[in-house]
Design an enzyme around this catalytic site. Structure first.
Site, mmCIF file in Angstrom:
data_model
loop_
_atom_site.group_PDB
_atom_site.id
_atom_site.type_symbol
_atom_site.label_atom_id
_atom_site.label_comp_id
_atom_site.label_asym_id
_atom_site.label_seq_id
_atom_site.Cartn_x
_atom_site.Cartn_y
_atom_site.Cartn_z
ATOM 1 N N ARG A 92 -11.185 2.435 -2.223
ATOM 2 C CA ARG A 92 -9.720 2.615 -2.292
ATOM 3 C C ARG A 92 -9.474 4.103 -2.502
ATOM 4 O O ARG A 92 -9.899 4.679 -3.507
ATOM 5 C CB ARG A 92 -9.117 1.795 -3.428
ATOM 6 C CG ARG A 92 -7.671 2.174 -3.703
ATOM 7 C CD ARG A 92 -6.929 1.182 -4.552
ATOM 8 N NE ARG A 92 -6.556 0.013 -3.773
ATOM 9 C CZ ARG A 92 -5.558 -0.816 -4.096
ATOM 10 N NH1 ARG A 92 -4.843 -0.601 -5.183
ATOM 11 N NH2 ARG A 92 -5.278 -1.859 -3.344
ATOM 12 N N ASP A 144 7.562 -3.948 1.032
ATOM 13 C CA ASP A 144 6.609 -3.285 0.142
ATOM 14 C C ASP A 144 7.379 -2.190 -0.602
ATOM 15 O O ASP A 144 8.530 -1.882 -0.250
ATOM 16 C CB ASP A 144 5.444 -2.702 0.971
ATOM 17 C CG ASP A 144 4.350 -2.078 0.115
ATOM 18 O OD1 ASP A 144 4.314 -2.349 -1.107
ATOM 19 O OD2 ASP A 144 3.525 -1.311 0.657
ATOM 20 N N CYS A 154 3.296 -7.542 -0.644
ATOM 21 C CA CYS A 154 1.874 -7.397 -0.979
ATOM 22 C C CYS A 154 1.652 -7.287 -2.485
ATOM 23 O O CYS A 154 0.556 -7.545 -2.959
ATOM 24 C CB CYS A 154 1.302 -6.175 -0.269
ATOM 25 S SG CYS A 154 2.196 -4.665 -0.661
ATOM 26 N N GLN A 188 -5.285 -6.613 3.027
ATOM 27 C CA GLN A 188 -3.968 -7.174 2.758
ATOM 28 C C GLN A 188 -3.421 -7.873 4.001
ATOM 29 O O GLN A 188 -2.960 -9.020 3.938
ATOM 30 C CB GLN A 188 -3.016 -6.046 2.318
ATOM 31 C CG GLN A 188 -1.644 -6.536 1.937
ATOM 32 C CD GLN A 188 -1.661 -7.350 0.663
ATOM 33 O OE1 GLN A 188 -2.195 -6.908 -0.351
ATOM 34 N NE2 GLN A 188 -1.090 -8.546 0.686
ATOM 35 N N ARG A 194 -5.944 -13.185 -0.896
ATOM 36 C CA ARG A 194 -6.755 -11.963 -0.840
ATOM 37 C C ARG A 194 -8.202 -12.308 -1.179
ATOM 38 O O ARG A 194 -9.141 -11.868 -0.511
ATOM 39 C CB ARG A 194 -6.236 -10.934 -1.857
ATOM 40 C CG ARG A 194 -4.922 -10.262 -1.497
ATOM 41 C CD ARG A 194 -5.078 -9.292 -0.347
ATOM 42 N NE ARG A 194 -6.082 -8.289 -0.579
ATOM 43 C CZ ARG A 194 -5.888 -7.144 -1.247
ATOM 44 N NH1 ARG A 194 -4.686 -6.849 -1.701
ATOM 45 N NH2 ARG A 194 -6.873 -6.272 -1.428
ATOM 46 N N HIS A 196 -4.245 -0.867 5.070
ATOM 47 C CA HIS A 196 -4.665 -1.814 4.035
ATOM 48 C C HIS A 196 -5.083 -3.109 4.748
ATOM 49 O O HIS A 196 -4.402 -4.134 4.669
ATOM 50 C CB HIS A 196 -3.498 -2.058 3.083
ATOM 51 C CG HIS A 196 -3.881 -2.677 1.769
ATOM 52 N ND1 HIS A 196 -5.188 -2.946 1.414
ATOM 53 C CD2 HIS A 196 -3.119 -3.062 0.703
ATOM 54 C CE1 HIS A 196 -5.211 -3.476 0.208
ATOM 55 N NE2 HIS A 196 -3.978 -3.561 -0.245
#
Ligand code: CP
Ligand code: NVA
Length: 306
Positions: A100, A222, A262, A130, A290, A127
């Site tokens: 990340r 988001d 998300c 996701q 996830r 991402h």
């Protein structure tokens, strides 16, 4: 597929296999409790996380494997040591890396110099974990992906870029509405237009949230300021004022539209409490998935390496 770097690079067939395995894993997790026995996954995180870290750690544990969390202070990526040296060192110890980070080129460099799979656990650009979990969630809800109409309202950020690729590749129709200056990545838009044309799916971008959500099956949003953009939060809050998912916008979407995010959510900004806590929000299904989807990805990437 050695790595999971972006949705764009996932072969179409692989996405189907990941979803099929996810279904089996979710239904019968015990059957896979030794799938990655003896394997270790390093989690290199330069940004905070709840879902990504915990779902990878618990997922790996459930598969019989082990994780090592390396936070920002630990490796100090690119400062204490060059990324390529981290990649080459960790390749001697562990079986996979989740990264990340900020710049997407860090993920590319880590993957290029690793002999082990590298999974993008979020970069400023994308991402993919996701987006995969999100579309798995849509499939679970609607029983199909083809022809589902998804409206993304908000920042054309990492999550949006990945969702666009995932939707056009898997046959969903996606409309993005963002304020001027906050559109998704220009190359993503170009490529998605071509892909949508080839696949017969629809892709549209505009600055009109009401137009975007009209007739949508799913309304997605988001945060307005992503991790690393905290200093822009005030300016962004002004620019995104008319892009909130609230009861008025949901009315335009129609009575049956589901709401996705998300997470983490900034309640009262991009989404109201009423909508996020309402019956149409499926955000915790997304969060749960996830883990199931990433377990499938881990088996696909780490499992076949003897
Ligand atoms: N959605 C997501 O990636 O959450 P975290 O930032 O908590 O990992
Ligand atoms: N766009 C957000 C997503 C968090 C999961 C961020 O990058 O902070």
């Amino acid at each position: 597929m050695k790595d999971l770097i972006s949705v764009k690079l996932i072969p179409d067939k692989e996405a189907g296999e990941i979803f099929a395995l996810t279904g089996r894993l979710k239904k019968n997790p015990r059957a896979y409790n030794k799938a990655l026995a003896g394997k270790t996954l390093a989690l290199i995180f330069q940004k905070p996380s709840n879902r990504t870290r915990v779902s990878f750690e618990v997922g790996m544990y459930q598969l019989g494997g082990h994780t090592i969390y390396l936070g920002p202070e630990e490796i100090n990526l690119g400062v204490r040591e060059a990324i390529k040296d981290v990649a080459r060192t960790l390749s001697r110890y562990v079986d996979g890396i989740v990264l990340r980070t900020f710049a997407h080129k860090n993920v590319l460099e880590m993957a290029a110099f690793s002999q082990i799979p590298v999974i993008n656990g979020l970069s400023d650009y994308s991402h993919p974990c996701q987006a995969l979990a999100d579309l798995y969630t849509v499939k679970e809800r609607f029983g199909r992906l083809k022809g589902i109409r998804l409206a993304y309202v908000g920042d054309g950020n990492n999550v949006c870029n990945s969702l666009i690729y995932a939707c056009v590749k898997l046959g969903l129709n996606i409309r993005v509405a963002s304020p001027a200056g906050y559109e998704p990545d220009a190359q993503v838009v170009r490529e998605a237009r071509a892909l949508a044309f080839a696949k017969g799916s629809e892709f549209g971008i505009s600055h009109d949230p009401f137009k975007a959500v009209s007739g949508a099956d799913v309304v997605y949003t988001d945060v307005w300021a992503s991790m690393g953009q905290e200093k822009e939060a005030k300016i962004r809050a002004r620019a995104f004022r008319d892009f909130q998912i609230n009861a008025r916008l949901m009315k335009k979407a129609g009575g049956r539209a589901l709401v996705m995010h998300c997470l983490p959510a900034h309640r009262g900004q991009e989404i109201t409490d009423e909508v996020l806590d309402g019956a149409r929000a499926i955000v915790f299904d997304q969060a749960e998935n996830r883990m199931h989807v990433q377990k499938a990805v881990l088996i696909r990437l780490l499992g076949r390496r003897a």
